[in-house]
Design a protein around this motif. Structure first.
Motif, PDB file in Angstrom:
ATOM      1  N   SER A 174       7.415   7.732  -6.110  1.00  0.00           N
ATOM      2  CA  SER A 174       8.780   7.494  -6.576  1.00  0.00           C
ATOM      3  C   SER A 174       8.997   6.020  -6.949  1.00  0.00           C
ATOM      4  CB  SER A 174       9.790   7.921  -5.504  1.00  0.00           C
ATOM      5  OG  SER A 174       9.595   7.127  -4.359  1.00  0.00           O
ATOM      6  N   THR A 175       8.102   5.141  -6.490  1.00  0.00           N
ATOM      7  CA  THR A 175       8.225   3.735  -6.893  1.00  0.00           C
ATOM      8  C   THR A 175       7.535   3.555  -8.244  1.00  0.00           C
ATOM      9  OG1 THR A 175       6.138   3.091  -5.907  1.00  0.00           O
ATOM     10  CG2 THR A 175       8.090   3.006  -4.482  1.00  0.00           C
ATOM     11  N   GLU A 176       7.911   2.487  -8.920  1.00  0.00           N
ATOM     12  CA  GLU A 176       7.333   2.246 -10.238  1.00  0.00           C
ATOM     13  C   GLU A 176       5.831   1.959 -10.121  1.00  0.00           C
ATOM     14  OE1 GLU A 176       7.670  -1.342 -12.188  1.00  0.00           O
ATOM     15  OE2 GLU A 176       6.695  -0.414 -13.921  1.00  0.00           O
ATOM     16  N   ALA A 177       5.481   1.105  -9.106  1.00  0.00           N
ATOM     17  CA  ALA A 177       4.071   0.738  -8.919  1.00  0.00           C
ATOM     18  C   ALA A 177       3.241   1.967  -8.594  1.00  0.00           C
ATOM     19  CB  ALA A 177       3.945  -0.300  -7.809  1.00  0.00           C
ATOM     20  N   PHE A 192       0.839  -1.205   0.000  1.00  0.00           N
ATOM     21  CA  PHE A 192       0.000   0.000   0.000  1.00  0.00           C
ATOM     22  C   PHE A 192       0.873   1.253   0.000  1.00  0.00           C
ATOM     23  CE2 PHE A 192      -2.699  -3.303   1.757  1.00  0.00           C
ATOM     24  CZ  PHE A 192      -3.852  -3.129   1.016  1.00  0.00           C
ATOM     25  N   ALA A 193       1.970   1.185   0.794  1.00  0.00           N
ATOM     26  CA  ALA A 193       2.900   2.320   0.830  1.00  0.00           C
ATOM     27  C   ALA A 193       3.453   2.580  -0.565  1.00  0.00           C
ATOM     28  CB  ALA A 193       4.021   2.048   1.817  1.00  0.00           C
ATOM     29  N   ASN A 194       3.733   1.480  -1.294  1.00  0.00           N
ATOM     30  CA  ASN A 194       4.211   1.593  -2.674  1.00  0.00           C
ATOM     31  C   ASN A 194       3.279   2.424  -3.541  1.00  0.00           C
ATOM     32  OD1 ASN A 194       6.568   0.288  -2.706  1.00  0.00           O
ATOM     33  ND2 ASN A 194       5.852  -1.573  -3.735  1.00  0.00           N
ATOM     34  N   GLN A 201       3.891   5.126  -9.288  1.00  0.00           N
ATOM     35  CA  GLN A 201       3.781   6.000 -10.449  1.00  0.00           C
ATOM     36  C   GLN A 201       2.687   5.512 -11.404  1.00  0.00           C
ATOM     37  OE1 GLN A 201       7.562   6.185 -12.346  1.00  0.00           O
ATOM     38  NE2 GLN A 201       7.326   8.333 -12.892  1.00  0.00           N
ATOM     39  N   ARG A 202       2.738   4.198 -11.655  1.00  0.00           N
ATOM     40  CA  ARG A 202       1.760   3.630 -12.581  1.00  0.00           C
ATOM     41  C   ARG A 202       0.346   3.774 -12.047  1.00  0.00           C
ATOM     42  NH1 ARG A 202       3.426  -2.226 -14.684  1.00  0.00           N
ATOM     43  NH2 ARG A 202       1.173  -2.293 -14.992  1.00  0.00           N
ATOM     44  N   PHE A 203       0.198   3.452 -10.741  1.00  0.00           N
ATOM     45  CA  PHE A 203      -1.140   3.492 -10.147  1.00  0.00           C
ATOM     46  C   PHE A 203      -1.708   4.897 -10.194  1.00  0.00           C
ATOM     47  CE2 PHE A 203      -3.861   4.166  -6.433  1.00  0.00           C
ATOM     48  CZ  PHE A 203      -4.888   3.296  -6.752  1.00  0.00           C
ATOM     49  N   GLN A 204      -0.874   5.864  -9.760  1.00  0.00           N
ATOM     50  CA  GLN A 204      -1.366   7.234  -9.705  1.00  0.00           C
ATOM     51  C   GLN A 204      -1.636   7.795 -11.097  1.00  0.00           C
ATOM     52  OE1 GLN A 204       1.187   9.471  -7.061  1.00  0.00           O
ATOM     53  NE2 GLN A 204       0.970   7.899  -5.486  1.00  0.00           N
ATOM     54  N   GLY A 205      -0.801   7.384 -12.043  1.00  0.00           N
ATOM     55  CA  GLY A 205      -1.045   7.803 -13.435  1.00  0.00           C
ATOM     56  C   GLY A 205      -2.377   7.281 -13.927  1.00  0.00           C
TER      57      GLY A 205
END
Lengths: 297, 367
Positions: free
Chosen positions: A62-65, A55-57, A67-71
């Motif tokens: 700054s993590t790849e996961a 969840f922290a990810n 970035q992808r999720f927020q995008g």
């Protein structure tokens, strides 16, 4: 008032079948996802505790996961906002044009309802073919007019296609809901408005729109949910591309959990995704019930 | 202000001239509604009252005849151009507006200056006791208050040719009904407008109107003052519909100044030389003018006594025909045998449901 209720906890037995059903239909499947979301594995069915790490990810851009999720979340919210901004006014406008009586009613309603009856996959295929640059009527025509258009190369073209596709597919639903709302307005309101000398705009602003508010809230909820959980149509048309430009949450989730077998991130994403839809639902629900109470007061 | 003339106005839904009279929702009618008077349209549900009202307001275009406001033919003019106000059976309010905005709406749409609107809205709100709610949202109010707003919107324009009411007090609480009805009457006196009031409640019609139009089955059967309707019903329907209970109608045979009813003779207040002796007629008498007695009169069988508090009514059988008669104060009844006396001056003779004018015996000329 005296309290003469009978206390007997055996009454819980009556509730038991429902609880068992809910357990198997939703709680247990959900718990497997919860299970993955707090553990990590190296394969061979060995799991170790990861706490809130996944969840922290997601929250950390700054993590790849993350970035992808927020995008994907941002794209999805923009998409929902855009299609609501188009479909709601369009649906209202269409509903105002539907005849109120006569044989035309049935004919118009059937024509309007047609897009709703087409399976999601077929909708995707229709628009995929329609916008192809080699054989698609729209894609090829636009290119022949020297307007750059290619859903496979150009993000703007891809977005344009997906938004138009959703508007084509779902505006009918808003229109039908609004039509039902309009039909529920008694004739006396229109007659009174004529007696009062109200203009067409005044009739819409003071009678029709206020009476449509309830169905519009429901229509917006349904369309928000539909667009927020959209998967099939963009998957068929663009596959989430070009690049990640049309990767909405559910497309990205499938890529993460099934494509990359990243179970931890995928499970955490699922839960947050689920939580967002639940929250929005709850907000809509409390808003509508409160609006009712204010009306009764 | 204007007078409104119906010149053979009739209506059949679906258009065209119907093959038979039964095809009309409103049978062709001639009538002049005089400026400044209060009229009531009275009749049972489905008798064409609302159709007539909607023709005057322009919500329905009649399939035949002409409608004149003074000398202007408005038959095909849309509602907006007719200068008519109408109040409907169920409250119509604009949800998003305050009470004051609701009342101002018809004026605002016609481009009246703001200060004059405010003055007029205040005046009407005072008449209807709405001044305390003027700045409240109309949405949260009770049905009573909402209907008052509807009434207010109907009355707010001072330049209208007529104000039409379509059973406006249906949703109002009985206690408030009286109050509002007398208020409307007062408003009528104050504004001096032509008002037409549709109702199926005779008390409402008789207390509100200068003249009542009784309608039945798409036809105006009698137009008259409340007293005329009560004392001289021109049609058996009026006799039966006005009054509670309605007029008694007895089948008999005319014989000069008498009616023969099952071998018994009933004296009439008039002579009917136009009717052949022995021809079948209906004798009409209001229960108020048929008195029960112990000895004098025609023998009847008493079936039931209704005690209404202020008076008692006897349901009796006169030669097999039902009849309602008044029981005089202090009279006590034993058994089922009694007699009934008719006031000859209050009897009416009907042929084919229409009243026949007789020659009054007391004055020797048509009454």
């Amino acid at each position: 008032m005296t309290d003469n209720r009978v206390w007997d906890n055996r009454a819980w037995f009556f509730v038991l079948p429902v609880m068992v059903f809910v357990l198997f239909s939703s709680l247990l499947p959900m718990m497997t996802v919860v299970n993955y979301s707090v553990q990590d594995t190296m394969g061979q069915n060995n799991f170790f505790w990861n706490g809130a790490g996944w969840f922290a990810n997601l929250l950390d851009s700054s993590t790849e996961a993350g970035q992808r999720f927020q995008g994907a979340l941002l794209r999805n919210l923009i998409f929902s906002f855009v299609i609501l901004a188009i479909e709601v006014p369009l649906g209202i406008a269409v509903s105002l044009c539907i005849p109120k009586r006569g044989w035309q009613v049935g004919a118009v309603l059937v024509v309007i309802a047609l897009p709703l009856l087409i399976p999601y996959n077929v909708v995707g295929v229709i628009w995929q073919l329609f916008t192809r640059t080699d054989v698609g009527l729209l894609g090829a025509s636009l290119n022949a007019l020297h307007i750059p258009f290619d859903t496979r190369q150009d993000a703007t073209s891809a977005w344009f296609t997906i938004v138009i596709m959703d508007v084509w597919h779902w505006s009918s639903m808003v229109a039908l809901l609004c039509y039902a709302g309009l039909k529920a307005i008694p004739d006396a309101y229109y007659q009174a408005a004529r007696i009062d000398g109200a203009s067409r705009w005044a009739v819409f602003a003071n009678i029709e729109f206020p009476k449509l508010r309830k169905v519009l809230v429901i229509g917006m909820l349904l369309r928000f949910m539909g667009s927020f959980m959209i998967y099939t149509e963009p998957f068929v048309v663009t596959g989430g591309g070009p690049g990640e430009s049309t990767s909405f949450l559910s497309i990205d989730l499938v890529k993460t959990a099934l494509g990359q077998v990243d179970l931890g991130n995928g499970a955490a994403m699922s839960l947050v995704y689920n939580l967002i839809t639940l929250t929005v639902c709850w907000i809509f629900f409390t808003y509508t019930t409160h609006a009712d109470q204010r009306k009764d007061a | 202000m204007a007078q409104i003339t119906l010149d053979g106005v009739g209506h059949a839904y679906g258009g065209g001239k119907p093959a038979t009279d039964a095809g009309y929702a409103l049978k062709p009618l001639h009538h002049v509604w005089e400026a400044g008077k209060a009229y009531a349209l009275l009749g049972p549900s489905g008798c064409g009252k609302t159709t007539l009202l909607n023709i005057i307001s322009g919500l329905v275009i009649p399939s035949e005849g002409r409608l004149l406001f003074d000398d202007r033919d408005v038959t095909r003019l849309p509602t907006e151009q007719r200068n008519i106000a109408q109040v409907f059976q169920f409250p119509v309010i604009y949800d998003t507006m305050t009470v004051a905005e609701n009342l101002a709406f018809p004026l605002k749409n016609r481009g009246m200056p703001k200060d004059r609107i405010a003055a007029r809205v205040n005046e009407i709100a005072t008449m209807l006791d709405l001044n305390h709610d003027l700045n409240r949202r109309a949405r949260g109010l009770t049905a009573d208050a909402k209907q008052k707003i509807s009434l207010g919107r109907g009355l707010v324009r001072s330049d209208v040719s007529a104000v039409l009411f379509d059973e406006p007090l249906t949703v109002i609480d009985p206690a408030l009904k009286w109050e509002l009805r007398s208020k409307l009457k007062a408003v009528h006196r104050a504004l001096d407008l032509l008002m037409i009031y549709v109702t199926h409640d005779q008390v409402e019609a008789l207390t509100f109107a200068d003249k009542v139009v009784v309608m039945n089955d798409g036809r105006a059967v009698q137009i008259g003052t409340p007293a005329e309707l009560f004392e001289k019903p021109e049609h058996t329907f009026v006799g039966y519909f006005i009054g509670s209970p309605g007029m008694n109608l007895l089948q008999g045979k005319i014989q000069g100044t008498r009616v023969i009813l099952d071998g018994q003779e009933i004296a009439l207040g008039a002579a009917y030389p136009g009717l052949a002796a022995g021809s079948p007629v209906k004798l009409g008498i209001r229960p108020d003018y048929a008195r029960l007695s112990t000895s004098a009169g025609l023998p009847v069988q008493v079936r039931r006594i209704d005690d209404l508090g202020r008076k008692r009514l006897a349901h009796v059988s006169l030669g097999g025909q039902p009849l309602v008669a008044t029981v005089p104060h202090g009279m006590s009844l034993e058994g089922t045998q009694a007699c009934v006396q008719f006031d000859p001056a209050r009897t009416h003779i009907y042929v084919d449901d229409h009243r026949v004018e007789g020659q009054s015996l007391s004055e020797g000329r048509a009454a």
